[in-house]
Design an enzyme around this catalytic site. Structure first.
Site, short mmCIF file in Angstrom:
data_model
loop_
_atom_site.label_atom_id
_atom_site.label_comp_id
_atom_site.label_asym_id
_atom_site.label_seq_id
_atom_site.Cartn_x
_atom_site.Cartn_y
_atom_site.Cartn_z
N HIS A 13 0.87 -1.24 0.03
CA HIS A 13 -0.09 -0.08 -0.06
C HIS A 13 0.79 1.33 0.06
O HIS A 13 1.22 1.71 1.06
CB HIS A 13 -0.86 0.02 1.30
CG HIS A 13 -1.93 0.94 1.26
ND1 HIS A 13 -3.19 0.89 1.33
CD2 HIS A 13 -1.87 2.51 0.91
CE1 HIS A 13 -3.76 2.07 1.46
NE2 HIS A 13 -3.15 2.94 1.17
N HIS A 65 0.12 17.51 -7.02
CA HIS A 65 -0.23 17.14 -8.23
C HIS A 65 0.11 18.35 -9.25
O HIS A 65 0.48 18.21 -10.59
CB HIS A 65 -1.49 16.68 -8.62
CG HIS A 65 -1.95 15.41 -7.82
ND1 HIS A 65 -3.30 14.86 -7.33
CD2 HIS A 65 -1.01 14.22 -7.82
CE1 HIS A 65 -2.88 13.73 -6.88
NE2 HIS A 65 -1.63 13.24 -7.07
N THR A 97 -0.96 4.41 -8.17
CA THR A 97 -1.00 5.74 -8.71
C THR A 97 -2.35 5.89 -9.52
O THR A 97 -2.83 4.93 -10.24
CB THR A 97 0.30 5.94 -9.54
OG1 THR A 97 0.06 7.52 -9.57
CG2 THR A 97 0.31 5.19 -10.88
N PRO A 99 -3.97 7.24 -12.77
CA PRO A 99 -3.59 7.80 -14.08
C PRO A 99 -4.34 9.15 -14.31
O PRO A 99 -5.46 9.28 -14.11
CB PRO A 99 -4.17 6.64 -14.95
CG PRO A 99 -4.31 5.47 -14.32
CD PRO A 99 -4.66 5.84 -12.86
N GLY A 192 -8.37 8.35 -2.79
CA GLY A 192 -8.96 9.79 -2.83
C GLY A 192 -9.83 9.89 -1.66
O GLY A 192 -9.94 9.40 -0.69
N HIS A 219 -9.70 1.58 -0.44
CA HIS A 219 -9.78 2.23 0.74
C HIS A 219 -11.08 2.18 1.63
O HIS A 219 -11.86 2.71 0.86
CB HIS A 219 -9.37 3.87 0.49
CG HIS A 219 -7.93 3.98 0.17
ND1 HIS A 219 -7.34 3.26 -0.89
CD2 HIS A 219 -6.86 4.81 0.83
CE1 HIS A 219 -5.99 3.81 -0.86
NE2 HIS A 219 -5.93 4.44 0.05
N GLU A 222 -12.01 4.88 6.28
CA GLU A 222 -11.18 5.89 6.77
C GLU A 222 -11.88 7.18 7.68
O GLU A 222 -11.38 7.78 8.16
CB GLU A 222 -10.41 6.66 5.52
CG GLU A 222 -9.39 5.77 5.00
CD GLU A 222 -8.83 6.61 3.72
OE1 GLU A 222 -9.46 6.63 2.73
OE2 GLU A 222 -7.62 7.04 3.94
P1 5GP Z 1 -1.19 9.29 -6.70
O1 5GP Z 1 -2.48 8.46 -7.10
O2 5GP Z 1 -1.36 10.49 -7.58
O3 5GP Z 1 0.33 8.67 -7.25
O4 5GP Z 1 -1.04 9.43 -5.43
C1 5GP Z 1 -1.64 10.42 -4.63
C2 5GP Z 1 -3.16 10.01 -4.43
O5 5GP Z 1 -3.22 8.98 -3.52
C3 5GP Z 1 -3.94 11.21 -3.59
O6 5GP Z 1 -4.37 12.03 -4.52
C4 5GP Z 1 -5.14 10.27 -3.14
O7 5GP Z 1 -6.22 10.28 -4.29
C5 5GP Z 1 -4.48 9.00 -2.84
N1 5GP Z 1 -3.98 8.87 -1.46
C6 5GP Z 1 -2.80 9.02 -0.84
N2 5GP Z 1 -2.99 8.74 0.44
C7 5GP Z 1 -4.29 8.38 0.55
C8 5GP Z 1 -4.97 8.02 1.84
O8 5GP Z 1 -4.41 8.13 2.92
N3 5GP Z 1 -6.20 7.87 1.81
C9 5GP Z 1 -7.13 7.95 0.62
N4 5GP Z 1 -8.11 7.86 0.74
N5 5GP Z 1 -6.28 8.34 -0.52
C10 5GP Z 1 -5.05 8.44 -0.50
#
Ligand code: 5GP
Length: 353
Positions: A13, A65, A97, A99, A192, A219, A222
């Site tokens: 994760h 971002h 990630t 996209p 997200g 997820h 939370e």
């Molecule tokens: P990316 O998908 O841009 O590589 O990584 C960042 C994204 O992962 C964030 O914009 C968010 O959508 C998701 N993300 C990162 N950490 C968390 C978390 O602790 N909880 C949730 N729900 N989403 C997360």
């Protein structure tokens, strides 16, 4: 800490953009600051802040971002993140990630993922095993590592659906994951901001992914949202992340289902989804022998590492090295890669034992 760094570990994760080095983020923000796109001192304050509530974390992601979304940067970040995990003896990394489409940079979801894969191929400090099904190639990498004595890391990707996305956008991500299966994409994640979006929006894409045999992790829990938690558990994903805001009924359902939980201790504590490590559900799930995997979530955003998470779990829950090694080894069962990779991971852990 050194013993946790030396131990082979499995990371299931980790969000790419949450795992970016602070130094890289500051350097990129500095560049944009000079160009007038962002005010560098504001960005610096946000990046260097240590305690962040969950809403603040999502504000930081929006900022990350802005700073990171062009092909070259995506490639650079991917390379650095893989090298950082490999340097602390992570032997299998499932990197997730979202996209992203960014018309102003000529970026589509596919070209974003191609930039990610290029980053993985650019890693120079270790051998990277990337492909899911090309066993011959995997064996070749193994042979090369045996000959050169170089370290190896298996890297696989999960494509994340962001809760801000529409059903169509979620479906596009699933289709992309299906197209990229032979390139190392092994599953789908739903992530997200947990207070945004409805489960019913993502369900059609997730059901389609499941039907096509793509493993899914969600997820889940939370924030307190019993209706969604029940719907997610009924969906029977292959794994869930976090499981912080569960009530008795949800715990019972989870334990009955035996769905493995990705546990991110530091992330849960910093974002105050769990008030302190002493009351973390890790302890109860571990005692109940429920499948668990220790993970980092976002090593950059939460200033942690997988070794630090092992150190924390060991000291907080009184687990000795042998028990922590067993916990790390057990994660092999829950990886989304195929049996041939699991077999090789078994061999790595057997020789480390
Ligand atoms: P990316 O998908 O841009 O590589 O990584 C960042 C994204 O992962 C964030 O914009 C968010 O959508 C998701 N993300 C990162 N950490 C968390 C978390 O602790 N909880 C949730 N729900 N989403 C997360």
């Amino acid at each position: 800490m050194e013993c946790w760094e030396l131990m082979p570990k499995i990371e299931l994760h980790a969000h790419l953009n949450g795992s970016i080095r602070n130094s890289t983020l500051l350097e990129l923000a500095g560049g944009l600051g000079k160009g007038g796109t962002v005010v560098f001192s504001d960005v610096e304050n946000v990046i260097l802040k240590n305690d962040r509530s969950l809403p603040e974390v999502f504000k930081l992601f929006d900022l990350i971002h802005v700073v990171t979304t062009d092909h070259k940067t995506v490639t650079r970040i991917t390379k650095e993140v893989i090298e950082d995990f490999a340097s602390e003896n992570v032997v299998y990394l499932e990197l997730r990630t979202t996209p992203k489409r960014n018309d102003s940079k000529g970026m589509s979801k596919r070209s974003y993922m191609e930039a990610v894969l290029e980053g993985a191929r650019a890693v120079s400090t270790v051998e990277v095993d990337l492909s899911r099904e090309l066993v011959a190639e995997t064996l070749a990498v193994n042979e090369m590592c045996n000959r050169t004595g170089r370290k190896k890391i298996f890297v696989r990707f999960l494509l994340s659906i962001d809760r801000r996305e529409t059903t169509e956008a979620a479906m596009e991500t699933v289709n992309l994951a299906l197209e990229m299966r032979r390139l190392g994409v092994v599953g789908i994640d739903l992530s997200g901001n947990p207070v945004i979006g409805e489960w019913s929006t993502f369900l059609p894409a997730l059901e389609f992914a499941k039907m096509q045999g793509l493993p899914i992790t969600l997820h889940c829990g939370e924030v307190p949202n019993p209706k969604e938690i029940h719907a997610m558990l009924d969906f029977l994903p292959r794994r869930i992340g976090h499981a912080c805001c569960f009530e008795q009924e949800e715990w019972e359902k989870l334990k009955k289902s035996k769905i493995p939980v990705e546990i991110c201790l530091t992330s849960n504590i910093i974002t105050e989804t769990i008030s302190s490590v002493d009351v973390h559900h890790f302890a109860d799930l571990y005692k109940s022998n429920h499948p668990l995997i220790l993970c980092t979530d976002d090593v950059g955003v939460f200033s942690t590492s997988l070794s630090a998470e092992y150190a924390l779990a060991s000291s907080a829950f009184g687990l000795v090295k042998r028990e922590m090694f067993q916990l790390a080894r057990k994660a092999i069962e829950f990886v989304f890669a195929g049996d041939e990779v699991k077999q090789q991971l078994e061999e790595i852990f057997a020789s480390a034992a």
